[in-house]
Design an enzyme around this catalytic site. Structure first.
Site, PDB file in Angstrom:
ATOM      1  N   ASP A 212       0.738  -1.026   0.101  1.00  0.00           N
ATOM      2  CA  ASP A 212       0.069   0.044   0.072  1.00  0.00           C
ATOM      3  C   ASP A 212       0.764   1.337   0.009  1.00  0.00           C
ATOM      4  O   ASP A 212       1.932   1.409   0.731  1.00  0.00           O
ATOM      5  CB  ASP A 212      -0.693   0.058   1.191  1.00  0.00           C
ATOM      6  CG  ASP A 212      -1.919   1.355   1.397  1.00  0.00           C
ATOM      7  OD1 ASP A 212      -2.855   1.144   0.618  1.00  0.00           O
ATOM      8  OD2 ASP A 212      -1.559   2.092   2.190  1.00  0.00           O
ATOM      9  N   GLU A 276       0.862  -0.658  -4.969  1.00  0.00           N
ATOM     10  CA  GLU A 276      -0.062   0.315  -5.260  1.00  0.00           C
ATOM     11  C   GLU A 276       0.542   1.746  -5.432  1.00  0.00           C
ATOM     12  O   GLU A 276       1.276   2.037  -4.675  1.00  0.00           O
ATOM     13  CB  GLU A 276      -1.185   0.380  -4.027  1.00  0.00           C
ATOM     14  CG  GLU A 276      -2.247   1.646  -4.445  1.00  0.00           C
ATOM     15  CD  GLU A 276      -2.601   2.142  -2.941  1.00  0.00           C
ATOM     16  OE1 GLU A 276      -3.764   2.523  -3.051  1.00  0.00           O
ATOM     17  OE2 GLU A 276      -1.850   2.453  -2.145  1.00  0.00           O
TER      18      GLU A 276
END
Length: 543
Positions: A212, A276
């Site tokens: 993330d 990401e």
């Protein structure tokens, strides 16, 4: 030779299980509740994995389930090596892994390396004084002479990215919520602690990580101010939008940490890592983070997640950024996820949604790269309007009413049309309301309908899995004009021609060499002669 008759292909493209894989994202709070508390959990997921396996996906991606105060619903981690009690226990996680692997599903989990919760013991120690074992594990800085924050950096969720802490008499950095202090990933001890956490999950059998916000992992050590962003005329809803994010993210040393993580995962064999990457410089960073054989296997961008419209030109432009050339990494694509509104509510009117959803799923399966399906996307789920008093999303609450709530894409999965909470939970008091139109889209109803979106998704993914050109092949855009997109996928002598109508009005379409084409999939009545509204067709070039 048709796609369905193709022999097993032995090639470099097929060596890695993840290359070209379809991956199903599960948001644990919203998938299935096993204990009646209105919140989804790991045993609930395990009990429903047969449904996921029936789709034909290769893997699941689990959004965070770690211990957390849930200020940002799990992306504020207070323990990297545990399971939050609302989701279950480590034994429940082990059972999930075992069941998934028995069904032939790989399991990918989120890792959040840019920040922790302010309730993490590391931060508690770090903020206790300027002299302790973890004093430099987070980003601390003195105030300017006038007492103002060290830099002008702004938080993604609104307001300054710095909060004053009276114990250290310093500011700490947070690129998101103030309760999500920024880790100092420049610190090699921090890097090792994060790698140790990754190893903990690898030892428990996970097959990879979705990392993330990795481009936020390191900051400018000289603490320089970000310059203002040029005014493009776009609506700016946050102070964050007024800056070029040069110094609070995208540091040049991030790839070195990525290489350490990749070296660890490579010790475990066939593992998958996907980054990401969002923001103004996402395309460059996605390529940088996937460069060569020592960084991430793939990168996951936002090109489609926030696109106001899906058009042939949008597809053509994005695909052109990732050519099948040496040195260019392998991309991953999604039309929906937990941070973006449901795609069919963004891109289609209510009366168009069923037809559009079918075309969209076929299109996704024809893109080059890995494809991610968000839970419920196989059902054609719509965005749910959440009233302010039921909002959970901190970003939406902070920016109400200018920011569209992410909660509307996180509502409970509808399993049974006539059951309490649509079969998601035994309790009607679910953490978010169920969608008012989701009963008609429930899994049990669609299972029984051969023409349903669910059964179409299964058929489309089966086609992709059986067709090397769709899974691994080069993508060439043959036409992208107005509402018509025509692409071809080519792999080791197999060529597939794919055509899509992005509009509601029918289009005449006459492909060259039609006598050498054999339709292997069609949606909304599309043929080799015409494309009705939102029609899509995939044909095998057999000549």
């Amino acid at each position: 030779m048709t796609a369905k008759a193709m022999p097993e292909i032995q090639s470099e493209a097929a060596d890695a299980w993840w290359r070209g894989a379809a991956i199903y994202q599960i948001y644990p709070r919203s998938f299935a509740d096993s204990n009646g508390d209105g919140i989804g959990d790991l045993p609930g997921i395990t009990a429903r994995l047969d449904h996921v396996a029936s789709l034909g996906v290769e893997a699941i991606w689990l959004s965070p389930f770690f211990p957390s105060p849930m200020k940002d619903f799990g992306y504020d981690v207070s323990d990297y090596c545990g399971v939050d009690p609302i989701f279950g226990t480590l034994d429940h996680f082990d059972a999930l892994i075992a069941r998934a692997h028995a069904l032939g599903l790989k399991v990918i989990i989120d890792q959040v390396y840019a920040h922790t919760s302010d309730q993490h013991p590391w931060f508690g120690e770090s903020r206790s004084s300027r002299v302790n074992a973890r004093a430099d594990w987070y980003v601390w800085a003195d105030a300017k002479a006038d007492g103002s924050p060290p830099t002008n950096w702004q938080s993604v969720f609104g307001g300054p990215a710095w909060t004053w802490d009276g114990r250290r008499r310093q500011y700490y950095l947070h690129n998101f919520l103030a309760s999500q202090p920024q880790l100092n990933v420049h610190n090699m001890q921090v890097q090792q602690a994060l790698l140790d956490a990754a190893q903990f999950w690898l030892d428990r059998g996970v097959d990879g990580f979705r990392v993330d916000a990795i481009n936020f992992a390191m900051h400018d050590l000289d603490m320089r101010d970000n310059p203002p962003a040029p005014d493009t005329g776009a609506v700016r809803t946050r102070p964050f939008d007024y800056q070029l994010k040069i110094y609070n993210q995208s540091h040049a040393d991030i790839p070195r940490f990525i290489e350490r993580l990749r070296a660890l995962t490579d010790r475990y064999g066939a593992r998958f890592t996907v980054a990401e990457v969002g923001g103004d410089d996402a395309d460059r960073e996605m390529k940088l983070f996937t460069q060569g054989e020592s960084r991430f296997n793939s990168a996951y961008g936002f090109d489609f997640l926030y696109a106001p419209q899906l058009t042939p030109q949008v597809i053509a432009d994005v695909m052109a950024q990732w050519p099948d050339e040496p040195g260019v990494g392998w991309p991953s694509w999604a039309f929906e996820n937990h941070d973006a509104p449901r795609a069919i509510s963004r891109w289609a009117t209510p009366e168009q949604r069923h037809a559009f959803a079918a075309m969209k799923m076929l299109l996704l399966a024809c893109l080059r790269g890995n494809i991610f399906l968000y839970y419920g996307e196989e059902l054609g789920l719509t965005q749910v309007e959440i009233p302010f008093e039921r909002l959970q999303d901190p970003e939406a609450i902070a920016n109400w009413p200018l920011t569209l709530s992410r909660d509307g894409a996180r509502t409970p999965m509808p399993w049974q049309a006539d059951a309490v909470a649509l079969g998601f939970s035994e309790s009607a008091d679910t953490w978010l309301p169920t969608g008012p139109d989701h009963d008609a889209l429930a899994v049990d109803r669609q299972n029984a309908d051969p023409a349903s979106m669910l059964n179409l998704t299964r058929r489309i993914l089966a086609l992709r899995n059986a067709t090397p050109a769709l899974k691994w092949g080069r993508l060439n855009v043959l036409r992208a004009s107005d509402d018509l997109l025509v692409i071809e996928r080519v792999f080791e002598g197999q060529t597939m021609l794919c055509a899509f109508n992005f509009g509601a009005a029918p289009l005449d379409w006459s492909p060259a060499g039609a006598n050498n084409l054999r339709i292997v999939e069609s949606v909304n009545g599309a043929t080799l002669d015409s494309l009705p509204g939102f029609g899509g067709v995939v044909a095998d070039v057999i000549g």
